[in-house]
Design an enzyme around this catalytic site. Structure first.
Site, short mmCIF file in Angstrom:
data_model
loop_
_atom_site.label_atom_id
_atom_site.label_comp_id
_atom_site.label_asym_id
_atom_site.label_seq_id
_atom_site.Cartn_x
_atom_site.Cartn_y
_atom_site.Cartn_z
N CYS A 97 43.16 28.37 165.40
CA CYS A 97 42.09 28.77 166.28
C CYS A 97 42.27 28.39 167.76
CB CYS A 97 40.61 28.50 165.59
SG CYS A 97 39.27 28.59 166.59
N CYS A 194 35.42 26.26 159.17
CA CYS A 194 33.92 26.97 159.67
C CYS A 194 33.50 28.02 158.95
CB CYS A 194 33.92 26.99 161.03
SG CYS A 194 34.93 28.35 161.86
#
Length: 352
Positions: A97, A194
């Site tokens: 990410c 997440c």
């Protein structure tokens, strides 16, 4: 004409750390804009987070921009995560990410809004280190240091990045925010991944479509000891959940993806002499590295002494003390003795 004044984009997630980074930089008098990248489709917290961040930015007199980047996040982080597990790997989505989203797509969008640089709430610093130049270095709070997760971010991006929490201790963040009169919309720590609800990645992967099925479980010499439930369910060094009776405890040693076989063995076979990593992100010329460096193959691990060769785009890492087999798909970070990052990569295999 005067020198160009740098405009800094501060990536704000809704949590404490990035909000404090914004407040500290505002206090220092920088030209700022705040960018919030929404990486997941609409959820119950989205409106609350955006409203809370907008209010904080208004109080600090910083322009705020909320950007919907969930399609890019799906393509660049979630799909590779699922495909990695299907291929028998144990990928690290947070490490992907950072280069692809926070310092990639999000920074690109911020540049279009007029930013020249980016700032985040990571606990790291950029520092001059002879003879390498300006490098990524561990933050002061060793318990929160996140240099491992930034080891895949290209150096040219890091050199226009700012990390105002480099010298901050995590435990002091709530009190500092309170002094600034700021309340983050997300008060708790983020969960491990997440996009995986309750950290149940098995359920998440099954919901994304068919995953590879059962197959044989064998010792390294080919002796059959049982059946596995799908290679994606297991990771290197795992002991629990093998559901096999043997004369001594067995651990996952590796995976033969082509034969859909899980290879297990006793604890004494867990150590490996080293590993090979690909997708290498060099922060400095390997020719200038010391003969002995420190290498970290997991986030919660002390970096250990190694010799490292860079050959044909790969890092070949030789451990100088006994170490368990690193997990294919995870990040490896190479450090100097004083905590500067020399390179990062993705572990491909252990050395025999």
């Amino acid at each position: 004409m005067g020198a160009h004044r740098v405009t800094m984009a501060v990536a704000v997630s809704g949590g404490m750390d990035s909000l404090l980074a914004l407040a500290l930089l505002r206090e220092q008098g920088h030209d700022l804009l705040a960018v919030h990248g929404h990486f997941l489709p609409d959820g119950p917290d989205r409106a609350r987070v955006v409203e809370g961040l907008a209010a904080s930015c208004a109080a600090l007199d910083v322009p705020f921009h909320a950007l919907d980047l969930h399609r890019e996040f799906e393509a660049r982080v979630i799909v590779p995560f699922v495909n990695g597990y299907r291929a028998g790997l144990t990928p690290n989505p947070c490490a992907l990410c950072n280069p692809h989203m926070k310092f990639g797509v999000l920074f690109d969008a911020a540049r279009e809004l007029g930013a020249d640089a980016i700032a985040t709430g990571h606990y790291v610093r950029m520092e001059e280190r002879a003879p390498f130049g300006r490098l990524l270095v561990r933050g002061d709070d060793k318990g929160k240091d996140q240099s491992y997760f930034l080891a895949l971010v290209p150096l040219e991006i890091l050199r226009v990045s700012h990390f105002p929490l480099a010298g901050v201790r995590k435990r002091k963040v709530p009190a500092i925010l309170k002094r600034h009169g700021l309340t983050p919309p997300l008060s708790g720590e983020s969960q491990e991944i997440c996009f995986v609800l309750d950290d149940d990645y098995h359920a998440f992967l099954q919901a994304r479509g068919a995953m590879p099925g059962p197959g044989p479980m064998t010792l390294a010499d080919g002796t059959a000891v049982g059946e596995h439930g799908g290679l994606w369910r297991y990771t290197q060094g795992q002991r629990r959940g093998l559901k096999v009776a043997w004369r001594e405890p067995l651990y996952v040693l590796g995976k033969d993806v082509a034969a859909n076989t899980l290879i297990v063995g006793p604890k004494r076979e867990l150590d490996a002499p080293g590993c090979v990593a690909g997708e290498v992100n060099l922060m400095s010329d390997p020719e200038s590295w010391p003969d002995e460096v420190l290498v970290q193959t997991r986030y919660r691990q002390r970096a250990r002494p190694c010799r490292v060769e860079h050959a044909e785009g790969k890092l070949v890492i030789h451990f100088l003390e006994p170490q368990g087999r690193p997990t294919p798909g995870q990040v490896v970070a190479v450090y100097t003795a004083d905590g500067a990052v020399l390179a990062g990569g993705i572990i491909e295999a252990s050395l025999d």
